[in-house]
Scaffold this motif. Structure first.
Motif, short mmCIF file in Angstrom:
data_model
loop_
_atom_site.label_atom_id
_atom_site.label_comp_id
_atom_site.label_asym_id
_atom_site.label_seq_id
_atom_site.Cartn_x
_atom_site.Cartn_y
_atom_site.Cartn_z
N GLU A 16 1.18 -1.10 0.36
CA GLU A 16 0.15 -0.02 0.43
C GLU A 16 0.86 0.92 0.53
O GLU A 16 0.29 2.24 -0.77
CB GLU A 16 -0.44 -0.51 1.31
CG GLU A 16 -2.09 -1.19 1.23
CD GLU A 16 -2.61 -0.70 2.73
OE1 GLU A 16 -2.58 -0.48 3.54
OE2 GLU A 16 -3.94 -1.84 2.21
N THR A 19 2.23 1.91 -3.61
CA THR A 19 0.99 1.56 -4.19
C THR A 19 1.48 3.02 -4.07
O THR A 19 0.83 4.10 -5.00
CB THR A 19 0.16 0.98 -4.10
OG1 THR A 19 0.40 -0.27 -4.41
CG2 THR A 19 -0.88 1.59 -5.36
N GLY A 20 0.77 3.85 -2.83
CA GLY A 20 0.48 5.11 -2.44
C GLY A 20 1.07 6.32 -3.23
O GLY A 20 1.19 7.30 -3.71
N THR A 23 1.13 6.29 -6.99
CA THR A 23 -0.61 7.27 -7.41
C THR A 23 -0.69 8.27 -7.37
O THR A 23 -0.98 9.24 -7.54
CB THR A 23 -1.50 6.54 -6.70
OG1 THR A 23 -2.05 5.09 -6.54
CG2 THR A 23 -3.19 7.08 -7.17
N GLU A 24 -0.24 8.79 -5.85
CA GLU A 24 0.23 10.38 -5.35
C GLU A 24 1.22 11.11 -6.64
O GLU A 24 0.75 11.91 -7.25
CB GLU A 24 1.03 10.04 -4.40
CG GLU A 24 1.05 11.79 -3.46
CD GLU A 24 2.25 12.57 -2.49
OE1 GLU A 24 1.81 12.65 -1.94
OE2 GLU A 24 3.25 10.98 -1.85
N ASP A 108 -8.16 12.38 -4.39
CA ASP A 108 -7.12 11.17 -4.56
C ASP A 108 -5.80 11.50 -4.78
O ASP A 108 -5.02 10.28 -3.91
CB ASP A 108 -7.44 11.33 -6.77
CG ASP A 108 -8.68 10.74 -7.15
OD1 ASP A 108 -9.23 10.36 -6.45
OD2 ASP A 108 -8.95 10.73 -7.87
N ARG A 109 -4.88 12.32 -4.34
CA ARG A 109 -3.89 12.91 -4.57
C ARG A 109 -3.47 12.77 -2.46
O ARG A 109 -2.72 12.17 -2.26
CB ARG A 109 -3.53 14.26 -4.46
CG ARG A 109 -1.42 14.16 -4.35
CD ARG A 109 -1.19 15.79 -4.82
NE ARG A 109 -1.78 16.70 -3.94
CZ ARG A 109 -2.66 17.85 -3.84
NH1 ARG A 109 -3.65 18.83 -5.24
NH2 ARG A 109 -2.56 18.23 -2.52
N ALA A 112 -3.56 8.85 -1.70
CA ALA A 112 -2.59 8.27 -1.73
C ALA A 112 -1.70 8.86 -0.82
O ALA A 112 -0.37 8.13 -0.55
CB ALA A 112 -1.78 8.88 -3.22
N ARG A 116 0.81 6.44 1.50
CA ARG A 116 2.43 6.18 1.97
C ARG A 116 3.07 6.93 3.01
O ARG A 116 3.78 5.99 3.62
CB ARG A 116 2.91 7.23 0.42
CG ARG A 116 4.02 7.83 0.90
CD ARG A 116 4.49 8.62 -0.46
NE ARG A 116 4.56 10.24 -0.20
CZ ARG A 116 4.48 10.53 0.87
NH1 ARG A 116 5.12 10.84 1.29
NH2 ARG A 116 3.61 12.79 0.70
#
Length: 223
Positions: A16, A19-20, A23-24, A108-109, A112, A116
């Motif tokens: 996670e 992925t975070g 994605t960020e 979304d940011r 994410a 992180r």
């Protein structure tokens, strides 16, 4: 079974976090493009602040995550972006669409970023660590009862050493997955955000955006 469940839990947190971070960085690049669809004055200001956001993640937040001192507080440039966004008044249909898209990407940011940062604090509580070490000691102690004076020392050492090595390896893997940002082999690095910053620099040159960034190369606000 307990060790297996803990490994799965730690690996889930590790995945996670990775992925975070990816994605960020991806969302940041997308927001930069959307910013140029907003009214020029505010849009260019947002684009410059996005660059500062990325720099602060790489040079300020990442070292704090490595040392376990990163808090859950918002990124200062995230706050600055929101303040700038409030000053923008979209008028045309395309600007209004871009404005709505920006708000979605902002959520979304931030989600994410939360994923992180969550991995930097560790997901395995102290009591569970105590239980894991206690189990390891008990297993090694139990193996001692299999010592047989009739066996050669090499054979007994191999039997006990295999168990000790296995328990040590499992605990080391759990410790690594529980804090994937700790400096060392295999630790998570801000590769995605660094790549995004390079893309943003290229896009700034392509669109001819000469707006000065309100931060230095480390992401600190200019005085």
């Amino acid at each position: 079974m307990l060790l297996g469940l803990v490994v799965v839990l730690a690996f889930t947190s590790y995945d996670e976090s990775r992925t975070g971070a990816q994605t960020e960085a991806l969302t940041l690049a997308q927001q930069y493009e959307v910013a140029h669809l907003l009214p020029p004055a505010g849009g260019r200001r947002l684009a410059a602040e996005l660059v500062c956001y990325g720099r602060s993640v790489v040079h300020l937040e990442w070292p704090r995550m490595q040392h376990g001192t990163q808090s859950d507080a918002m990124n200062p440039w995230g706050v600055a972006l929101f303040r700038t966004l409030r000053t923008i008044n979209p008028r045309t249909a395309s600007e209004q669409t871009a404005y709505a898209k920006w708000l979605d990407q902002r959520l979304d940011r931030e989600a994410a970023r939360g994923a992180r940062i969550h991995g930097a604090s560790g997901v395995i509580p102290t009591p569970l660590w105590i239980v894991l070490f206690l189990i390891a000691v008990l297993i090694v102690g139990f193996m001692m009862f299999f010592a047989d004076s009739g066996e050669r020392p090499l054979v007994q050492a191999a039997l006990i050493g295999t168990v000790v090595a296995t328990m040590t390896a499992i605990l080391l893997v759990i410790g690594f997955l529980d804090n994937p940002y700790r400096p060392g082999l295999g630790s998570l690095r801000p590769v995605s955000m660094e790549r995004t910053l390079q893309i943003l620099d290229l896009e700034r040159r392509i669109v001819g955006d000469s707006t000065p960034t309100p931060c230095d190369e480390q992401g600190r606000r200019r005085t």
